[in-house]
Every structure is written in C-alpha cells, then in structure tokens.
Design a protein around this motif. Structure first.
Motif, PDB file in Angstrom:
ATOM      1  N   ILE A  15     100.537  30.757 -29.359  1.00  0.00           N
ATOM      2  CA  ILE A  15     101.154  31.060 -28.054  1.00  0.00           C
ATOM      3  C   ILE A  15     102.673  31.090 -28.088  1.00  0.00           C
ATOM      4  O   ILE A  15     103.300  31.546 -27.143  1.00  0.00           O
ATOM      5  CB  ILE A  15     100.680  30.055 -26.973  1.00  0.00           C
ATOM      6  CG1 ILE A  15     101.101  28.621 -27.333  1.00  0.00           C
ATOM      7  CG2 ILE A  15      99.174  30.154 -26.784  1.00  0.00           C
ATOM      8  CD1 ILE A  15     100.794  27.610 -26.233  1.00  0.00           C
ATOM      9  N   GLY A  16     103.303  30.616 -29.162  1.00  0.00           N
ATOM     10  CA  GLY A  16     104.764  30.591 -29.190  1.00  0.00           C
ATOM     11  C   GLY A  16     105.299  29.702 -28.070  1.00  0.00           C
ATOM     12  O   GLY A  16     104.640  28.758 -27.653  1.00  0.00           O
ATOM     13  N   GLY A  17     106.485  30.017 -27.574  1.00  0.00           N
ATOM     14  CA  GLY A  17     107.041  29.288 -26.432  1.00  0.00           C
ATOM     15  C   GLY A  17     107.532  27.890 -26.753  1.00  0.00           C
ATOM     16  O   GLY A  17     107.794  27.085 -25.852  1.00  0.00           O
ATOM     17  N   GLU A  18     107.695  27.556 -28.047  1.00  0.00           N
ATOM     18  CA  GLU A  18     108.124  26.219 -28.425  1.00  0.00           C
ATOM     19  C   GLU A  18     109.606  26.003 -28.086  1.00  0.00           C
ATOM     20  O   GLU A  18     110.352  26.955 -27.893  1.00  0.00           O
ATOM     21  CB  GLU A  18     107.942  25.992 -29.940  1.00  0.00           C
ATOM     22  CG  GLU A  18     106.562  26.248 -30.497  1.00  0.00           C
ATOM     23  CD  GLU A  18     106.428  27.652 -31.048  1.00  0.00           C
ATOM     24  OE1 GLU A  18     107.057  28.573 -30.492  1.00  0.00           O
ATOM     25  OE2 GLU A  18     105.694  27.817 -32.033  1.00  0.00           O
TER      26      GLU A  18
END
Lengths: 232, 664
Positions: B21-24
């Motif tokens: 999902i990425g978004g880190e």
C-alpha cells in the motif's frame, strides 16, 4: 502525567495491523519529542496501552491509547505535535489528561463500542427487519473463542442497532469480558433476513469506544475521551 | 486520497497487505507532470527484506533530490499475490503512486545475491516488460541493474539494458542528463500520456528522439555503464570463454567501477522511509565506512569495495541525530565491513550512548573484534545475560586461517573469550566455512576442536560459584562459494555430497569432545550453495537456464521453503549445460573469465599473487600495515593515503606493479 489520545485510522491505513499501529505511534511519539516515560530494565519501553485492538480491514474514527509522560506538556501541544507526524489516513483527534490510578486505565474501562457498517450495494437493511431481528428472545450464533467454538446468545450484547440509507449502526458490548464483533452481527442479521452477503460487500468503521458510567437509572455509556480531566 | 492498485478483496485476502500500500512515513510523493522522469527502484525480494536494504534508501534519496525525477519503490509480490496478479492480469505497480511500472522510464534493480535471479524475471514479467533486453520495444522502460552481483553480470546480462558498475552515488547524474537529451519532447512523452491516463500505442509519439539504441550507444560510453548487447563473446570447445569484445566501434573494451571518494558530499538518506511492517532491519542504519583493509581472500566485499574510506566522525554524529529524529526508530545500528577498524569508533559510540540513553533508544552493535574495549561497550548497551559473543574464525585451524588470510588467531579468540566469560557472558556464536581451498581432514575436525577449547576456557576461567549455568556454544558452517574478483576466483568448489560429508565429519568430531553437550553445530543447505556458485561465476549462456527455471516455478530461491534444486537441475539439463563446469574445476589463471572485462580497481596480477600466497599458506598484511599493491591506490583516496601503510610496501618483488593487469 498520563494522557489519553483519541485517533482515527482511515483509507489505506485500515490494512495496518494492530501491532504495527502501536509501533507507528511509538515512532511518531519519538519524532514529536513527546516526553514519554520509560520503564526500567535493559530495554526500556514506553508505558502505552491501547483501549481495544482493531482488526485489519476496519477503519476507526474513535480509537484510543493511554500514555505515561515523564514531564508535563499541555494536551493541545501534544496533539499539535503528533499531528505533524501522521501519515495520510492517521489523525489525532483529541488529547486529554487522565487520572493516573489503576482503575482509569483505558483498557479496563472499555464496555462498549459503536460501529457503522457500510454496504457496497448501498442497500443495507430495512428498519422493520432490524426491529424483528431485535425482538427475538435469543440470537444464537456460532462464536469462535480462543479455545473452542460455541453457540452463544449474542442478543444481550447488542446494546443498540439501527439502520439508515446503506448503513447499519450498532452499539455492541466490548472489552475483556464480553466482546462482540460487528461482522458477527452483520452475518447473523443477513441470515435472519435471508440477504446474501459476501465478506467483501461491506466495510466496518469503529465510531467510538465507550466506558460504562453508573447513574440512577443504570449504565450510561460515554466515550473514553469524555472520562478525562482536561478536554481539548 | 491515494487510490490503491489493488482492491479490498485482494488486500484482505493476501498475507500482510501492508507490503503493497505504500504511504509510509518519509515516502516521497510528487505531482508527476509530463517532464517527470519516473524511476521504479526495485529490490527483487519480499518487502520486509527489500526495505531493510541501505543501498536502495541511498539511491531513493539521491534520485528524489532531482526536481524532475520521481523515484518510487517496488518489491517482489509474495507468492500469494503473485498468483492473483497472474490470474487476473494485474500489472506490477510502484508503491508510492501505485502506477503500473511498465510506463516508467527506468526500472532499477538492485542485485544483492544470486538467489534472487528468478525474482528479477518475476518483476519484469509481472510488469509486462519483455524479458530479453534485445527484444524489448522502443516504448518499454529501460532496465538497469546494480549492486554487488553485477561484478559478474554475465548470467543475467541478457535481461538488462544497462548495468551500473560500482557505487551508485557517482554517475547517475550523467545518465539522467543523457536521458533528458534523448527522450522525446514533453508534449508527446510517456509521462504526458500517463498522467492523462491514455494507453500508449507502440511507436506513435514514443519515448525517444533518435531511438532506444541511440541512447544506449551513448550511455555505454559513460564510465561505469555497461550495455551488454554491445558486446559479443565466443566459446572454446571445452566450454571456456575464448573471446569477449565490443561488438561495434566506440564501445569501450573495459568498464570501470565507480566509487565515492568524498562521503561528506555524497547523498545519504537523512529521512529514510519508515515501514509500518516490522522490516528485517527495523532501525536507523548508519554506514560508518566503506571498504575493508583486511584482505580476507574469500571475501568479495572486502575486495570490490577497496579502498577503505572512513566517514568523518562529526558527519556521522550529525547524521545519526538527524536520522533518529526524522524516523522515530527505537534502535540505531552501525554498519560496515570490519567495524572495529573504524578509527574513532570509541568516540562515535560514546556519543551515541549519550544521545540514546534518555530516550530509551537501543544501540545495536555491529560484530566487533572481542577485546576489552568492545566488551566494555557491549556491557553498556546490551544485557550481558541475554546477548552472545560472536566470533568469525571462518576456519578451524591456524593453517587454514593463513590460507584465507584471516588475521584472527586462536590466541585472540581464546583470550577474547576468557575476558568475556569473566565479564559474565556465557553464550558464544562461531561462524565457519567448509570447502575452503586446500582444506584437509585436520582443518575440518579443527572446527570441533576449537569449539571444545572455548568450552574448556569457560570452565577454566569462571569459578564454579560464578557460573550462570553451562556455556552455550553455537557453531555454524556455511559452504564456501568462490566469487569473482577474489584470489579464490580460480578455486574449485566442492560438490553437494562433499560439503555434506565434511559437515558430518565436524558433527562426529563435536560428538567426540568432552564438552559436546555445550556445543551446538549447524550447517547451511549444500544445494543452494552450489547453485549460488554457478550463478556467481557463470557466463552468458546461463540466461537460458535462469529463464527455464523461472518458467518452471523457481521463485524466492533465497527462501529455503521455496527453493527447489530439482527445478534448477532440470533447467541445466534442458539447456545442455553442466553446473559443475562452473564450480567444480580449478580454473587456470590464463583462462579468460566472463567478468575480466570489468575493471573493479583491484588488479588481476594482485589476485594471482594472492592466490599463490594462499596456496603457500602465507598471510598478507592489512592495508594499514603495508600496501599490498592491489591497484586501488589509483583512485587517489581512502586508506591508501591516510595510514602508515602507505609508506611501506610488501617488498617490491612480491607486490609487483599494482597497475599490471588493469584493462583500462
């Protein structure tokens, strides 16, 4: 000083599991330079406790954790600093100071939780369906506990249930003694009404976590955030 | 809000959806316009492994400093998602934008170990990119490889448009500048089509002003860039390489390794991406130096990262403080080869202990030489009762350690252990290799005997009333894999059954020891080691084997639960190649090796000299004691110019000319 932080977890963050949510907030607290207290020992850790874990796939707009501080910091300042450290989907909604005695620990206060279930087909359930469902003397479902599966009457744990366009709102018993999962209610409701439901046709949001407060008429439920000393 | 490439149903079905999902925190988001150069930086293994890798974080940070470049991350989808993506035709996407990788300008793949080669093909195939570089269409991304394995890129050469040889911090700027010149004007570029969401048709508009080959031809002239399709090779009847040369005019005959000399000015990720998932290395990683002075003859890293270059203490202190505050990690670790050789290690550790203690941040120590200093530091940062000491004697006898030029003596080990036992430690880990060149039965049994001596040392040193139970010794053997650009690049490698026989010999010798109950002995898988050996020293013909194995199910070979030796055996048979041709024979120093066209700085004459000294059991002093004349002094920096060793040489007849054998 002990604080209670109310936060939301929405969007893509619903895929973050409970342990990773804890780790995320621990890192955010360090980045924000919040004066957190540490336990003793060789690997000291934060004194942090989450009110109730939330399963992967659910969003929340009302979850809580409590944290011990080693020095005072105004609650609004903590909230502001933490919000600078949130990824998209996480947000700190409220910070308040709470009493430091044992009884006021978030986890032990949890008595109920509010959920909204949104249905993909936007149909949900009709009001009268829900009334008939609730009018049953018993609602037996197969419930999995850690050790075994057992038939359980969940009716007493459904504190309220209502519907509006495409969504169902429910208040369910929560906490360490009686904890009812909203998906169980959805499944049993669907079975009762004969509606076909697939596991991915609805999504669940936790709206708030509540404590029970005794008064003259019996139990009254108030959000955990309302139990604090200083509101923000 | 970002739209995810995978829907709810898929993400809730697969294990650990956080991988996709990425978004880190610290992930870089940009608004792509039609001029943006899009790079998918890929580590061909699962997210938790890939996210632990420092090199990608360095390049990610470096590329994203360019205003017109957006570098994103890609990892291998785990087997569950891999199956779903194939079944439903979902293209591989980058974590940040969640856009399909196929539309990117570059796919950069870091190649850290041989056992990920099948995963490289997975990445390309899931992306919808043609596997073989020569068959790739004009509008497909450029596939570029880098990392330690590219010091022999030949087995995977045909899957890559370009390789970057050496340290990434140096010439990417030049490559990007060339790309800007060559790509079609923005009005009809891929990025424009991409941001408009229009499916691109091959040929029309297109990426290039003058075509893909024109770009590659010019790129091949940038130092450190290797474009395999511009080189031809032929083979002798016995299967060895007979010729390797540029296929056309203007393509350099040798490709030279790039390296950083000024680390204060080089990019370093001050804001590394912080994963939600617990990555394998879930901490701030501070690289304190690059290169190594030791010259262990089996160690490829010790050879190909020469010369040793230390970073300045003040620079490291600043970086440590900034990285801790930008990530919120609860742990910091120092990384480098042979960290004890860092000159100001004491000062650095004292500073770190100072800033970490009050915040409850842990310091994870690299493996240090065990002496009074390191034991003192260890007792400050770890719980002595829980932690263990680590020694890497690598071989069981002093004779064998001389052959591999491992400076550690038995006396060092026993005195270090005695000191540690006195300080309260009672757990010891020991790392050994089996199958080293010239190994005898005595060397093999020596592993068990050394363990016994350490156990006896515990009972001799610690009086009964002070012991916390038994001493616990864990010894493990890996199987020696000869690697390119080491003095053992000509050495024969053992076969599976030889390895296993040796491991069982050690085991029976362990069982014959007085303190056998205190010694636990384990060893690695032999079949994986042999395959690693084939791929490490292989040639271009292996591309067919890799593709065949991949097509028949090889994936995540670095994971023992997925590795299948049979798939690879069948692939070798189907392609008519004998794996042992690459591993089991001793190569002549006259043989043309597949990687000889690369100039890694270290000269062939030095390697030959070291190979001979190994056979004579003679040690070579480390870079600080005396210059061995390896050829890396040419770079004009590092330990070659900062230590006493630069004054003395290993006697001139011995060392010869450091430059001899360099191709450039």
């Amino acid at each position: 000083m002990r604080i209670r932080v109310k936060f939301s977890k929405t969007g893509a963050m619903k895929y973050i599991g409970h342990l990773d949510v804890m780790r995320f907030f621990q890192k955010a607290l360090r980045r924000a330079d919040i004066p957190y207290a540490l336990s003793g020992g060789f690997s000291p850790h934060m004194q942090m406790s989450f009110a109730a874990p939330l399963g992967v796939g659910k969003t929340t707009t009302g979850d809580y954790f409590d944290l011990d501080l080693s020095a005072d910091m105004p609650a609004p300042e903590i909230g502001r600093r933490l919000n600078e450290q949130m990824t998209e989907g996480f947000s700190v909604l409220e910070v308040c100071e709470i009493s430091e005695d044992k009884a006021s620990k978030g986890m032990s206060q949890v008595a109920a939780a509010d959920y909204t279930v949104f249905f993909a087909d936007n149909e949900g359930f009709a009001e009268d369906c829900i009334r008939r469902y609730l009018d049953q003397p018993q609602i037996l479902v197969m419930r999995k506990t850690k050790r075994r599966e057992e038939m359980t009457d969940i009716r007493p744990w459904i504190l309220s249930l209502s519907a509006d366009e495409g969504a169902v709102h429910m208040r369910l018993s929560a906490g360490s003694v009686q904890n009812l999962k909203p998906e169980l209610v959805v499944e049993s409701l669907a079975e009762f009404t004969g509606k076909k439901i697939s596991p991915f046709s609805f999504r669940i949001n936790r709206d708030d976590i509540l404590a029970a407060v005794k008064d003259g008429t019996g139990d009254r439920y108030v959000p955990l955030g309302a139990v604090g000393v200083h509101r923000v | 809000m970002r739209k995810l490439a995978l829907d709810d149903e898929i993400l809730l079905r697969v294990e650990k959806p956080e991988r996709y999902i990425g978004g880190e925190w610290n992930a870089v988001m940009k608004q792509p316009d039609n001029k943006m150069i899009r790079i998918a930086m890929c580590f061909p293994d699962v997210y938790e492994i890939g996210m632990s890798h420092l090199g990608i974080q360095i390049l990610y940070d470096m590329f994203n400093r360019f205003g017109d470049v957006w570098c994103e991350r890609v990892y291998s989808p785990w087997k569950d998602l891999d199956g779903i993506m194939r079944e439903r035709g979902i293209p591989l996407f980058a974590l940040e934008s969640q856009d399909p990788v196929k539309k990117f300008d570059f796919i950069g793949i870091t190649i850290q170990y041989e056992m990920c080669y099948a995963n490289i093909l997975q990445i390309l195939e899931l992306s919808g990119v043609t596997l073989r570089a020569e068959e790739r269409g004009e509008d497909e991304p450029l596939v570029i490889g880098g990392g330690p394995c590219v010091c022999n890129p030949e087995p995977i050469a045909s899957f890559f448009d370009l390789f970057y040889i050496g340290e990434g911090e140096v010439v990417y700027d030049e490559l990007l500048q060339l790309y800007r010149k060559h790509r079609a004007d923005s009005s009809d570029s891929t990025s424009a089509l991409m941001s408009a969401g229009i499916e691109q048709t091959a040929g029309a508009g297109g990426r290039w002003k003058w075509g893909r080959l024109a770009f590659l031809r010019e790129a091949a002239r940038i130092p450190g860039i290797y474009v395999p399709q511009f080189y031809d090779c032929s083979y002798n009847e016995d299967g060895t390489l007979s010729d390797f040369h540029p296929a056309e005019e203007g393509i350099p005959a040798a490709v030279s390794r790039q390296l950083v000399l000024d680390f204060d000015a080089a990019p370093y990720p001050e804001k590394p991406v912080v994963p939600f998932l617990k990555a394998t290395q879930d901490r701030v990683t501070l690289e304190i130096q690059r290169g190594c002075i030791r010259g262990c003859r089996f160690c490829q890293a010790g050879m190909i990262y020469r010369p040793l270059r230390e970073k300045h203490l003040q620079h490291l202190k600043d970086l440590a403080a900034r990285m801790l505050s930008s990530t919120g990690y609860e742990e910091i670790s120092l990384t480098s080869l042979s960290s004890s050789d860092y000159d100001e290690l004491n000062e650095l550790l004292e500073y770190l202990i100072g800033i970490c203690k009050e915040k409850g941040i842990n310091i994870s120590l690299p493996s240090l030489r065990i002496d009074a200093f390191s034991l003192d530091v260890m007792s400050k940062v770890q719980d002595v009762k829980k932690s263990s000491l680590t020694f890497a004697p690598e071989a069981g006898t002093q004779r064998m350690r001389n052959v591999i030029n491992k400076g550690l003596t038995e006396e060092d080990i026993l005195s270090g252990a005695a000191e540690a036992f006195t300080g309260g430690w009672n757990k010891v880990k020991l790392y050994f290799m089996l199958g080293l060149p010239g190994e005898t039965e005595d060397d093999i049994r020596g592993i068990a005997r050394l363990c016994e001596k350490i156990a006896e040392c515990y009972y001799d040193t610690v009086p009964k009333e002070k012991r916390h139970g038994k001493v616990a010794i864990t010894a493990s053997s890996s199987f020696f894999v000869p690697k390119p650009f080491t003095p053992f690049q000509w050495a024969p490698m053992n076969r599976e059954e030889e390895f296993l026989d040796k491991a069982h010999t050690v085991l029976s010798e362990v069982r014959a020891q007085l303190n056998q109950k205190s010694i636990r002995y384990t060893w690695h898988e032999a079949d994986v080691s042999v395959l690693e050996g084939v791929l490490a020293r292989g040639d271009r013909r292996l591309a067919d084997v890799i593709e065949h194995a991949y097509r028949h199910g090889a994936l995540f070979d670095a994971w023992s639960e997925f590795f299948s030796g049979e798939i690879w055996q069948e692939a070798f048979a189907a392609c008519g190649l004998d794996p042992y041709f690459y591993t089991a024979r001793e190569r002549s120093t006259e043989e043309l090796l597949p990687w000889d066209f690369l100039d890694m700085g270290i000269s062939k004459s030095f390697l030959i000299r070291e190979w001979k000294r190994a056979q004579e059991g003679r040690v070579t002093p480390n870079c600080r004691q005396a210059c061995g004349g390896c050829g890396c002094r040419e770079y004009g920096g590092g330990v070659c110019f900062t230590s006493a060793g630069t004054e003395s040489r290993v006697s001139s007849d011995d060392a010869g000319s450091g430059e001899g054998g360099r191709l450039s």
